[in-house]
Design an enzyme around this catalytic site. Structure first.
Site: not given
Ligand code: SAH
Length: 382
Positions: A94, A120, A127, A131, A134, A177, A209, A309, A352
Site C-alpha cells: 500500500e 507514504c 514487515c 512491533c 502495528c 516494511g 523512518s 490507530n 499509520c
Molecule cells: N518500520 C518503519 C516504518 C514504519 S513507519 C518504522 O518502524 O519506523 C510507521 C510509523 O507508524 C512508525 O513510527 C510506527 O511505529 C507507527 N505505527 C505503527 N502502527 C501504528 C498504529 N497502530 N498506530 C499509530 N502508529 C503506528
C-alpha cells in the site's frame, strides 16, 4: 540464451552510468537517459533524440520501464488516497498520499496556500519486525521491494496528481516494511528522489523512518544525508522491548548513540524526528513524558506524537484527547518542538500502522494472528 531485461526505474544515477560504461559507452549517457525518464517522463526510447540511434535500439532490446500494477485506488473523505499495488504475483503493498493545504506551519521554502503532498511509501512486502501495536507486522513478511517498486509508487502518485497540476512534494518511507532492512534498494530509491536529474526533492523532504536498526543507521551516515525518523515509542528498555522487539537487539542507548552520529553529520540546522505512538495506559503517562524529555536532552530532534490507530485484536487503545494534549504539553514545556500527527484517511484504513496490503507470508505470523482473531485472511477491497 535470453537476455535479462533491466527495469530502468531500478537504477539511480550511478547505476545508469555504470550500465552504459559496461556497454563500452560514456557515463554521461546515463545522465541524459535519466533526464528523459524523469524530467520528460518518456517511455519511448525512439523519442530520446540526443542518444545515438544504436543506443536507443540497444535500450529497447535490453531494458524496460515497468510499474507496479494498480489493484485498487481509494479516496478518503479527507482527500487522503490509498493505492493497493501488486509488486509480484500475490504480493500487494500500500501507498498513501496525504494532501494538505499549507496554512501557517511553513517549513523551508513552503508557501502559505500551496499544497503539501506527502507520499507514504512502502519498502517491503509486510514487515519482519512485529512491533506489537502495528498491523503491518501481523501480516507477516515476504521480502524486499526493488528500487523500481519504490520509485513506481512515486510515479503512480505523480501521474494522479499531474491531472490537478500538482506533484508529490514530500516523501516518508513510513509505509509497510522496515526501510533499513532493505538498505540498497532504499538508498537507490532515495537517491533518485533527491537527484536533480530526476525528482529533485530536497533532502529535508525525503525521510526514512526506522524502528531502530542500528547498523543501518551507522551505514546511512556513511552513505547519504536523507532525513531520518526514529520510531522510539518508549523511554525505558523493558517497555520498548515489548512494543518494538528489535530493541532487545539494539537497546535505547545504542540506538540514540547512532542517532547522535547521524544527526551530527547532517549539520546544525537539521533535526532528527522522534516518533512516539501514544497508547492508553502503556506509554502515555507523565513519567514517560518526563523520562523521554531527559533521554533526548542531547539529541537534536523534534518529537512527533502519533495517537494509536486501533485495529482488530490489537489489545491496545488510543488515549483520550486530554491525555494526548497533556503529554504534548509536558514535552513542549521541556523545550521540545512537539507535533501531534493528525489521523488522516482512517475511513479507508490508510492511517499509520493500518497498512496491510496482501502478503504471501513466509513467516506464519499472519496465520497465527488470524487464528487468534478467528478470522479469514484479509480480503482485498477494490
Ligand atoms: N518500520 C518503519 C516504518 C514504519 S513507519 C518504522 O518502524 O519506523 C510507521 C510509523 O507508524 C512508525 O513510527 C510506527 O511505529 C507507527 N505505527 C505503527 N502502527 C501504528 C498504529 N497502530 N498506530 C499509530 N502508529 C503506528
Amino acid at each position: 540464451m535470453t537476455t535479462k531485461i533491466v527495469n530502468l526505474y531500478g537504477l539511480d544515477r550511478s547505476g545508469l552510468e555504470a550500465m552504459f560504461v559496461e556497454q563500452g559507452l560514456q557515463a554521461f549517457r546515463g545522465r541524459q537517459l535519466m533526464k528523459w525518464l524523469y524530467h520528460q517522463q518518456l517511455t519511448d526510447f525512439a523519442q530520446m533524440t540526443d542518444l545515438p540511434k544504436s543506443m536507443r535500439t540497444w535500450l529497447a532490446e535490453n531494458t524496460g520501464l515497468a510499474l507496479p500494477v494498480v489493484h485498487s485506488h481509494k479516496v478518503s473523505k479527507d482527500g487522503t488516497c490509498k493505492w493497493l499495488l501488486e509488486v509480484s504475483p500475490g504480493n500487494l503493498v500500500e501507498t498513501v498520499l496525504i494532501p494538505e493545504r499549507i496554512t501557517k506551519d511553513v517549513q523551508d521554502d513552503e508557501v502559505v496556500g500551496h499544497m503539501r503532498n506527502t507520499l507514504c511509501v512502502s519498502s517491503q512486502v509486510g514487515c519482519a519486525l512485529d512491533c506489537s501495536f502495528c498491523s503491518t507486522g501481523k501480516q507477516g513478511f515476504n521480502g524486499n521491494l526493488g528500487c523500481a517498486d519504490i520509485i513506481g509508487q512515486l510515479l503512480i502518485a505523480n501521474q494522479f496528481l499531474a491531472a490537478k497540476g500538482q506533484r508529490v512534494t514530500n516523501i516518508v518511507l513510513m509505509g509497510m516494511g522496515e526501510p533499513l532492512l532493505n538498505f540498497d534498494a532504499v538508498i537507490s530509491a532515495t537517491n533518485i528522489m533527491m537527484d536533480d536529474l530526476a525528482f529533485g526533492l530536497s533532502k529535508r523532504r525525503v525521510t526514512i523512518s526506522t524502528a531502530g536498526v542500528v547498523p543501518g543507521i551507522v551505514r546511512l551516515a556513511e552513505t547519504t544525508d536523507v532525513s531520518l525518523a526514529i520510531s522510539l515509542h518508549a523511554p525505558f528498555d523493558d517497555l520498548r522491548d515489548q512494543l518494538v522487539p528489535i530493541n532487545r537487539k539494539y537497546p535505547i542507548a545504542e540506538l540514540l548513540a547512532a542517532c547522535r552520529t547521524y544527526v551530527d553529520k547532517l549539520g546544525e540546522k537539521r533535526k532528527l524526528v522522534i516518533e512516539y505512538t501514544l497508547i492508553k495506559g502503556v506509554n502515555d503517562q507523565a513519567e514517560h513524558a518526563e523520562a523521554l524529555a531527559g533521554l533526548l536532552r542531547d539529541v537534536r530532534c523534534k518529537i512527533n506524537l502519533i495517537p494509536f490507530n486501533p485495529f482488530p485484536g490489537s489489545g491496545y487503545e488510543r488515549p483520550g484527547n486530554r491525555e494526548i494534549y497533556h503529554f504534548q504539553t509536558l514535552l513542549m514545556r521541556a523545550g521540545y518542538t512537539t507535533m501531534l500527527r493528525t489521523t488522516r484517511g482512517d475511513d479507508i484504513d490508510a492511517a499509520c500502522g493500518q497498512l496491510v496490503g496482501r502478503v504471501q507470508d513466509r513467516t506464519k505470523r499472519q496465520s497465527r494472528y488470524l487464528a487468534r482473531l478467528k478470522m479469514a485472511p484479509v480480503a482485498v477491497s477494490t
